[in-house]
Design a protein around this motif. Sequence first.
Motif, PDB file in Angstrom:
ATOM      1  N   THR A 116       0.813  -1.220   0.000  1.00 13.70           N
ATOM      2  CA  THR A 116       0.000   0.000   0.000  1.00 13.70           C
ATOM      3  C   THR A 116       0.846   1.269   0.000  1.00 13.70           C
ATOM      4  OG1 THR A 116      -0.232  -0.054   2.427  1.00 13.70           O
ATOM      5  CG2 THR A 116      -1.954  -1.122   1.114  1.00 13.70           C
ATOM      6  N   LEU A 119       1.275   2.176  -3.705  1.00 10.41           N
ATOM      7  CA  LEU A 119       0.122   2.348  -4.588  1.00 10.41           C
ATOM      8  C   LEU A 119      -0.027   3.788  -5.088  1.00 10.41           C
ATOM      9  CD1 LEU A 119      -2.660   0.105  -2.995  1.00 10.41           C
ATOM     10  CD2 LEU A 119      -1.263  -0.366  -5.011  1.00 10.41           C
ATOM     11  N   VAL A 134      -2.750  -7.481  -0.099  1.00 11.93           N
ATOM     12  CA  VAL A 134      -3.249  -6.480   0.849  1.00 11.93           C
ATOM     13  C   VAL A 134      -4.069  -7.243   1.899  1.00 11.93           C
ATOM     14  CG1 VAL A 134      -3.209  -4.404  -0.573  1.00 11.93           C
ATOM     15  CG2 VAL A 134      -5.089  -6.010  -0.861  1.00 11.93           C
ATOM     16  N   SER A 147      -5.279   3.402   0.501  1.00 12.33           N
ATOM     17  CA  SER A 147      -5.238   2.291  -0.451  1.00 12.33           C
ATOM     18  C   SER A 147      -6.627   1.845  -0.885  1.00 12.33           C
ATOM     19  CB  SER A 147      -4.469   1.108   0.143  1.00 12.33           C
ATOM     20  OG  SER A 147      -5.036   0.688   1.376  1.00 12.33           O
ATOM     21  N   LEU A 151      -6.134   1.473  -4.742  1.00 11.66           N
ATOM     22  CA  LEU A 151      -6.312   0.127  -5.268  1.00 11.66           C
ATOM     23  C   LEU A 151      -7.548   0.080  -6.169  1.00 11.66           C
ATOM     24  CD1 LEU A 151      -5.192  -2.788  -5.193  1.00 11.66           C
ATOM     25  CD2 LEU A 151      -6.863  -3.256  -3.392  1.00 11.66           C
TER      26      LEU A 151
END
Length: 270
Positions: A116, A119, A134, A147, A151
């Motif tokens: 994370t 990201l 994750v 995240s 994500l």
Amino acid sequence: MDFDTILVEDIDGVRVVTLHRPERMNAWTYQMGAELATAVKAGNDDDEIEAFVVTGAGRGFCAGADIGDVFDAQQQGEGRASARSSESPRDWVGLVRGSKPMVAAINGAAIGVGLTQVLPFDAILAAEGVKLSVRFIRMGLVPELASSRFLLQRVGFGAASDLMLTGRTILAEEAKEIGLVDRVVRPEGLMDAALAQARAMGSNPQQALRMVKELLTVNANEPDLARVQQRELAALQVCYTSPEHKEAIAAFLEKREPDFRAARRSAGED
């Protein structure tokens, strides 16, 4: 700069930051977070640095939070946890998104915060076969470092739900298919590819790079298209007066490659 948990090397305008706790698979600690922030801030203030590459030492990239350093501190009560938290960056995501271009070179397992934390980077490269996860849900936790947004933006709602609600581990090849990483390369070519990517981004006008990153960040979830364009136009007005834009125009007219570093230096001397 001397650090305990990271190594820093500058290579032709790119600052390479290596997470360096190989005996612990580079597990994240509050100290590591603080040292990472210090290295990035210093690079952002250095006119000779144009971009960053972050990678890991040994066979791992970052195996997540160090249980002893992070979770134990939280279990011991607010006093100790607060003391540890004061060592970590207050806003890592804000630092990354406001920084010169940042490229992750994931050389080994990237788990939890190990994933994370990158990201928000501008590019994520991974070596063939590396594992990514994750898996916060497996620890009874929720994701952090924004995240749940980054994500989602990278892989879409369905894949993000799958990864975050199952906590499963995937390989780099699947990560590439769903958009979690941008490129998968052979392990021996990872750093060369990451450096090339960093230079391809960082060699462009620095002021415009920062503004593009800001626009991508703030406009990603902006429902008002008029506001999106207002931000772009405001940034354009600033860019029109920049020495790097003027150098780009001059280079075009003179049929040569622009020298943005020289333009920045010249402007700094005025």
